[in-house]
Motif scaffolding. Sequence first.
Motif, mmCIF file in Angstrom:
data_model
loop_
_atom_site.group_PDB
_atom_site.id
_atom_site.type_symbol
_atom_site.label_atom_id
_atom_site.label_comp_id
_atom_site.label_asym_id
_atom_site.label_seq_id
_atom_site.Cartn_x
_atom_site.Cartn_y
_atom_site.Cartn_z
ATOM 1 N N GLU A 136 -12.989 -0.882 -36.532
ATOM 2 C CA GLU A 136 -14.273 -1.112 -35.776
ATOM 3 C C GLU A 136 -13.876 -1.937 -34.404
ATOM 4 O O GLU A 136 -14.886 -2.224 -33.634
ATOM 5 N N GLY A 137 -12.752 -2.195 -34.058
ATOM 6 C CA GLY A 137 -12.690 -3.100 -32.674
ATOM 7 C C GLY A 137 -11.014 -2.974 -32.574
ATOM 8 O O GLY A 137 -10.070 -2.950 -33.766
ATOM 9 N N LEU A 138 -10.454 -3.055 -31.275
ATOM 10 C CA LEU A 138 -8.911 -3.119 -31.200
ATOM 11 C C LEU A 138 -9.006 -4.259 -29.944
ATOM 12 O O LEU A 138 -9.950 -4.468 -29.284
ATOM 13 N N VAL A 139 -7.817 -4.946 -30.032
ATOM 14 C CA VAL A 139 -7.397 -5.815 -28.953
ATOM 15 C C VAL A 139 -6.003 -5.719 -28.454
ATOM 16 O O VAL A 139 -5.143 -5.506 -29.357
ATOM 17 N N HIS A 140 -5.834 -5.638 -27.097
ATOM 18 C CA HIS A 140 -4.558 -5.515 -26.533
ATOM 19 C C HIS A 140 -3.839 -6.737 -26.488
ATOM 20 O O HIS A 140 -4.417 -7.903 -26.271
#
Length: 411
Positions: free
Chosen positions: A362-366
Amino acid sequence: MQTVSRIEPRTPAAHERQAFFSSSGPMAMDAPLLHPPRHGLLALEDGIVQEGVLRGAPAAAEGDLIFTTAATGWGEVLTDPSYAGQIVVLTHPMAGNYRITAGELESGRVHARALVVGRLVTPPAGPGWSLEELLVSGGIPAITGIDTRALTLQLRRGARRRAVIRTTEVPVPEAIAEAKASPTWESVDHVATVATAEPLYVPPNGPRRGRAVLVDFGVKRSLLTALAARGFEITVLPPDVTAAAVASEEPDLVVLSPGPGDPARMEAQIALVRELAADAVAGGPPILGICLGHQLLALAARAPTCRLAVGHHGGNHAVIEVETGRVDIGAHNHEVAVLEDPALAAAGYRVSHRDLNDGTVEGLVHASGRIASVQFHPEGAPGPIDAARVLDLATAGALADRQGAFPIARA
């Protein structure tokens, strides 16, 4: 470039919102004439049939059958561009017991193909539309008297989703055949039918704090409201925009909007997002992706997506933030999910959020801290705004990034 009128300085409750489109257009506030109820049927491509009563517009309908657990928010649901091409089943047994104002509408027209409800009631007279009047204004039917919970169980157990709504004058075998012959949801370019074809400008509410460019794949009005409420002026660009055109606006933040359809077929937009992401990692404007924008970021990183066996639609889905353990209840509206694949880590991403029901990403961070995305809707509408802090973090981080203070998202 068209300028959208100023909208309110905060993210208010649904009944307080004012629409940014004109109410004198195709969905004017004059109540339409209602049509007599008619006998009808809902037929799915694999032979499931339920009979009921047709209300709303005297029209046939076909589309992909999905269900939402939202108990209210029918105006938002029907006018949300992400419902393009879909027949919406309401699991809540009753609908229509309050009137809908223009401020609850998420766009200038109805995008859902039809509504399936157990019981459709008429609210007391007053300002705004009844649900049935909105259906008539939008040119779509509802079929009532349907056991929507039994139908939802059939969908959860794998019933095929192409469906039609017809009068009972159409023989059942013919209706089933028409459902089988209807286009699949994945085969249609829904974004082209809902996104802006020309740039739009939305002024900030209150003092200007920053500039956002939003690439429109089917944006909801409430997302524009939420960004403007945080002091951002917004340039809304069409989905076929180039990375150079985005850069020419000199934004503090790039937002990849929600929208309908299967992102895997959007080759041009995947290439655009890949270019924007590379620029962000290299120090260009940071990126926030929401819903379809989240999926396009994953595809741009060469990670796969898939259609969920049971889509997430409603205002009561629980998501956990992996790093902190915080759980937010929020609004979801997606048929497609990002698969956790080695390509994500190879491109520098980690999973930041998961759905507590099925573990969906439900979410991604680089790792650079300059790209973040969420599958859910932090702007709500309909649904709670527990997750609105996603927008707070993104906008505050983007503004601080101008001075090199800290990135858009925690890596």
